[in-house]
Design a protein around this motif. Structure first.
Motif, PDB file in Angstrom:
ATOM      1  N   LEU A  31       0.824  -1.207   0.000  1.00 44.78           N
ATOM      2  CA  LEU A  31       0.000   0.000   0.000  1.00 44.78           C
ATOM      3  C   LEU A  31       0.862   1.261   0.000  1.00 44.78           C
ATOM      4  CD1 LEU A  31      -2.857  -0.985   2.492  1.00 44.78           C
ATOM      5  CD2 LEU A  31      -2.882  -1.065  -0.008  1.00 44.78           C
ATOM      6  N   GLU A  32       1.951   1.238   0.750  1.00 46.26           N
ATOM      7  CA  GLU A  32       2.843   2.398   0.753  1.00 46.26           C
ATOM      8  C   GLU A  32       3.506   2.576  -0.608  1.00 46.26           C
ATOM      9  OE1 GLU A  32       4.338   5.864   2.070  1.00 46.26           O
ATOM     10  OE2 GLU A  32       2.833   4.587   3.053  1.00 46.26           O
ATOM     11  N   ALA A  33       3.861   1.469  -1.253  1.00 50.06           N
ATOM     12  CA  ALA A  33       4.434   1.547  -2.601  1.00 50.06           C
ATOM     13  C   ALA A  33       3.436   2.153  -3.575  1.00 50.06           C
ATOM     14  CB  ALA A  33       4.855   0.149  -3.070  1.00 50.06           C
ATOM     15  N   MET A  34       2.159   1.788  -3.444  1.00 48.45           N
ATOM     16  CA  MET A  34       1.122   2.357  -4.310  1.00 48.45           C
ATOM     17  C   MET A  34       0.977   3.859  -4.069  1.00 48.45           C
ATOM     18  SD  MET A  34      -1.826  -0.555  -3.920  1.00 48.45           S
ATOM     19  CE  MET A  34      -1.358  -2.277  -3.867  1.00 48.45           C
ATOM     20  N   MET A  94       3.272   5.856  -3.163  1.00 51.66           N
ATOM     21  CA  MET A  94       4.445   6.493  -3.768  1.00 51.66           C
ATOM     22  C   MET A  94       4.258   6.671  -5.266  1.00 51.66           C
ATOM     23  SD  MET A  94       7.396   4.462  -1.626  1.00 51.66           S
ATOM     24  CE  MET A  94       8.780   5.164  -2.530  1.00 51.66           C
ATOM     25  N   VAL A  95       3.644   5.675  -5.930  1.00 48.99           N
ATOM     26  CA  VAL A  95       3.332   5.815  -7.358  1.00 48.99           C
ATOM     27  C   VAL A  95       2.303   6.925  -7.544  1.00 48.99           C
ATOM     28  CG1 VAL A  95       2.320   4.683  -9.382  1.00 48.99           C
ATOM     29  CG2 VAL A  95       3.853   3.397  -7.869  1.00 48.99           C
ATOM     30  N   GLU A  96       1.292   6.939  -6.703  1.00 47.47           N
ATOM     31  CA  GLU A  96       0.217   7.928  -6.758  1.00 47.47           C
ATOM     32  C   GLU A  96       0.758   9.340  -6.595  1.00 47.47           C
ATOM     33  OE1 GLU A  96      -4.198   7.192  -5.114  1.00 47.47           O
ATOM     34  OE2 GLU A  96      -2.721   7.572  -3.538  1.00 47.47           O
ATOM     35  N   GLU A  97       1.759   9.488  -5.726  1.00 49.07           N
ATOM     36  CA  GLU A  97       2.344  10.803  -5.440  1.00 49.07           C
ATOM     37  C   GLU A  97       3.460  11.172  -6.407  1.00 49.07           C
ATOM     38  OE1 GLU A  97       3.625  10.286  -1.438  1.00 49.07           O
ATOM     39  OE2 GLU A  97       1.579  10.002  -0.665  1.00 49.07           O
ATOM     40  N   GLY A  98       3.776  10.288  -7.349  1.00 51.52           N
ATOM     41  CA  GLY A  98       4.828  10.567  -8.322  1.00 51.52           C
ATOM     42  C   GLY A  98       6.230  10.490  -7.755  1.00 51.52           C
ATOM     43  N   VAL A  99       6.408   9.780  -6.653  1.00 57.45           N
ATOM     44  CA  VAL A  99       7.734   9.659  -6.040  1.00 57.45           C
ATOM     45  C   VAL A  99       8.685   8.901  -6.949  1.00 57.45           C
ATOM     46  CG1 VAL A  99       9.021   8.679  -4.096  1.00 57.45           C
ATOM     47  CG2 VAL A  99       6.817   9.817  -3.707  1.00 57.45           C
ATOM     48  N   ALA A 100       8.209   7.822  -7.556  1.00 57.23           N
ATOM     49  CA  ALA A 100       9.036   6.993  -8.430  1.00 57.23           C
ATOM     50  C   ALA A 100       8.128   6.094  -9.253  1.00 57.23           C
ATOM     51  CB  ALA A 100      10.025   6.157  -7.609  1.00 57.23           C
ATOM     52  N   THR A 101       8.696   5.464 -10.276  1.00 61.95           N
ATOM     53  CA  THR A 101       7.933   4.534 -11.099  1.00 61.95           C
ATOM     54  C   THR A 101       7.781   3.198 -10.372  1.00 61.95           C
ATOM     55  OG1 THR A 101       9.897   3.600 -12.161  1.00 61.95           O
ATOM     56  CG2 THR A 101       8.907   5.569 -13.189  1.00 61.95           C
ATOM     57  N   PRO A 102       6.810   2.381 -10.767  1.00 68.17           N
ATOM     58  CA  PRO A 102       6.696   1.049 -10.169  1.00 68.17           C
ATOM     59  C   PRO A 102       7.987   0.244 -10.291  1.00 68.17           C
ATOM     60  CG  PRO A 102       4.690   1.561 -11.374  1.00 68.17           C
ATOM     61  CD  PRO A 102       5.665   2.672 -11.677  1.00 68.17           C
ATOM     62  N   GLU A 103       8.641   0.364 -11.459  1.00 63.37           N
ATOM     63  CA  GLU A 103       9.882  -0.394 -11.662  1.00 63.37           C
ATOM     64  C   GLU A 103      10.953   0.028 -10.667  1.00 63.37           C
ATOM     65  OE1 GLU A 103       7.643  -0.332 -15.546  1.00 63.37           O
ATOM     66  OE2 GLU A 103       8.156   1.145 -14.018  1.00 63.37           O
ATOM     67  N   ASP A 104      11.110   1.327 -10.461  1.00 61.45           N
ATOM     68  CA  ASP A 104      12.156   1.795  -9.559  1.00 61.45           C
ATOM     69  C   ASP A 104      11.834   1.481  -8.100  1.00 61.45           C
ATOM     70  OD1 ASP A 104      13.853   2.684 -11.515  1.00 61.45           O
ATOM     71  OD2 ASP A 104      13.141   4.760 -11.460  1.00 61.45           O
ATOM     72  N   ASP A 151      10.084  -1.119  -7.077  1.00 62.76           N
ATOM     73  CA  ASP A 151      10.335  -2.546  -6.918  1.00 62.76           C
ATOM     74  C   ASP A 151      11.833  -2.841  -6.882  1.00 62.76           C
ATOM     75  OD1 ASP A 151       7.721  -3.308  -6.663  1.00 62.76           O
ATOM     76  OD2 ASP A 151       7.482  -3.993  -8.721  1.00 62.76           O
ATOM     77  N   ASN A 152      12.593  -2.183  -7.746  1.00 66.93           N
ATOM     78  CA  ASN A 152      14.041  -2.409  -7.751  1.00 66.93           C
ATOM     79  C   ASN A 152      14.674  -2.001  -6.420  1.00 66.93           C
ATOM     80  OD1 ASN A 152      14.324  -3.557 -10.273  1.00 66.93           O
ATOM     81  ND2 ASN A 152      14.614  -1.590 -11.321  1.00 66.93           N
ATOM     82  N   ALA A 153      14.145  -0.947  -5.812  1.00 62.64           N
ATOM     83  CA  ALA A 153      14.672  -0.533  -4.509  1.00 62.64           C
ATOM     84  C   ALA A 153      14.496  -1.638  -3.475  1.00 62.64           C
ATOM     85  CB  ALA A 153      13.967   0.744  -4.044  1.00 62.64           C
ATOM     86  N   MET A 154      13.352  -2.318  -3.524  1.00 60.26           N
ATOM     87  CA  MET A 154      13.095  -3.396  -2.569  1.00 60.26           C
ATOM     88  C   MET A 154      13.850  -4.673  -2.920  1.00 60.26           C
ATOM     89  SD  MET A 154      11.304  -2.111  -0.213  1.00 60.26           S
ATOM     90  CE  MET A 154      10.850  -3.589   0.680  1.00 60.26           C
ATOM     91  N   VAL A 155      13.964  -4.950  -4.216  1.00 59.61           N
ATOM     92  CA  VAL A 155      14.669  -6.166  -4.650  1.00 59.61           C
ATOM     93  C   VAL A 155      16.164  -6.051  -4.363  1.00 59.61           C
ATOM     94  CG1 VAL A 155      15.355  -7.532  -6.664  1.00 59.61           C
ATOM     95  CG2 VAL A 155      12.970  -6.810  -6.397  1.00 59.61           C
ATOM     96  N   THR A 207      10.511  -9.987  -5.746  1.00 58.17           N
ATOM     97  CA  THR A 207      10.017  -9.351  -6.965  1.00 58.17           C
ATOM     98  C   THR A 207       9.689  -7.875  -6.781  1.00 58.17           C
ATOM     99  OG1 THR A 207       7.738  -9.992  -6.454  1.00 58.17           O
ATOM    100  CG2 THR A 207       9.007 -11.494  -7.838  1.00 58.17           C
ATOM    101  N   GLY A 208       9.549  -7.407  -5.565  1.00 53.77           N
ATOM    102  CA  GLY A 208       9.090  -6.046  -5.316  1.00 53.77           C
ATOM    103  C   GLY A 208       7.613  -6.045  -5.000  1.00 53.77           C
ATOM    104  N   PRO A 209       7.133  -5.101  -4.196  1.00 53.53           N
ATOM    105  CA  PRO A 209       5.734  -5.123  -3.729  1.00 53.53           C
ATOM    106  C   PRO A 209       4.703  -4.890  -4.820  1.00 53.53           C
ATOM    107  CG  PRO A 209       6.840  -3.108  -3.038  1.00 53.53           C
ATOM    108  CD  PRO A 209       7.909  -4.008  -3.581  1.00 53.53           C
TER     109      PRO A 209
END
Length: 289
Positions: free
Chosen positions: A205-208, A210-220, A222-226, A233-235
């Motif tokens: 939910l926090e990752a979502m 961040m996408v909603e707020e334009g913090v980063a792309t889903p790929e980035d 997920d890569n931060a977590m991986v 795989t990333g959240p």
């Protein structure tokens, strides 16, 4: 080599209610450990889908060398059915129907009515109260949660959820089943979201947001977590694999039981409303086509 030998601790006869992705994976896991497995489905089309999923996954396990056996002989221990009465000889039945409390309660009650007094019954729910589901059962002491993870054949974790009336015998048996499957048990007390779903959904939910707020792309994200936290795989990709509708249902349940920290973000509600459910629909936070 012929069919597989029964692994220590594994019930000889296992039933699975529901042969979707999770149910087929659960059937595969017990079949590969030597059990005789029956999957019961709602209609012939669903049963055929379950058969195809299990047969395909067993064939892939043999091709990869993950198991040494003959496909046809292994599948002699597998069957599908449309009749709950075919659970009658089961030592264990695992319910794997969709995350709807009413549906699960009705299904579990119907299954228990077919079982002998020594059989165990389990739910694969990822978030619903196991104690609440047990309220409709005649033998709640022989009932518990077995939360498998997707994909079941490759996952090494099973969350064993102990409800208010689960007996020590049932807990000990569950530990044996998990060990016999070659997986690791995490034993938790029944609580909203257990351990794995609560943590997994909170991160997702926090990752979502961040996408909603334009913090980063889903790929980035997920890569931060991986790369930073060794997440497999990333959240967000995990959410796509699990299904955005499934994540939304869990989040809504946790929101009602644990408070606003689990309130689903608007981006999740919007994607589900548009039919962007993840891998199964071809689009979620990623394009899967």
């Amino acid at each position: 080599m012929g069919a597989l030998h029964l692994a220590q601790g594994i019930p000889a006869n296992v039933g699975v209610l529901g042969g979707g992705r999770m149910g087929a994976g659960i059937a595969h896991a017990f079949l590969m450990s030597g059990a005789k497995v029956v999957v019961v489905e709602r209609d012939e089309q669903a049963a055929q889908g379950a058969r195809e999923r299990v047969e395909s996954s067993v064939a892939k396990s043999i091709e990869r060398g993950a198991v040494d056996g003959n496909l046809d002989e292994i599948l002699e221990s597998f069957s599908t059915s449309l009749d709950y009465a075919d659970f009658a000889g089961s030592d264990l039945v695992v319910e794997a129907v969709p995350e709807d409390p009413g549906l699960k309660t009705t299904a579990l009650t119907a299954v228990e009515a077919q079982l002998g007094p020594g059989a165990f019954l389990a739910t694969n729910t990822s978030s619903l109260s196991v104690s609440k589901l047990a309220e409709s059962l005649a033998r709640p002491e022989r009932f518990l949660g077995l939360h498998f993870f997707n994909p079941v054949p490759a996952s090494t974790l099973i969350e064993v959820v102990i409800a208010e009336k689960t007996s020590e015998e049932a807990e000990a048996a569950a530990r044996g089943w998990v060990a016999g499957l070659g997986k690791t048990a995490v034993v938790v007390r029944d609580a909203p979201g257990f351990a794995s779903s609560r943590l997994g959904v909170a991160i997702a939910l926090e990752a979502m947001r961040m996408v909603e707020e334009g913090v980063a792309t889903p790929e980035d994200i997920d890569n931060a977590m991986v790369l930073g936290y060794k997440h497999p795989t990333g959240p967000l990709k995990t959410t796509d694999i699990v299904g955005l509708d499934v994540r939304l249902g869990i989040a809504e349940y946790l929101h009602t039981t644990l408070g606003d920290r689990f309130a689903p973000p608007q981006i999740l509600r919007d994607k589900v409303a548009r039919g962007e459910l993840g891998r199964k629909s071809g689009k979620g936070f990623y394009d899967w086509d």
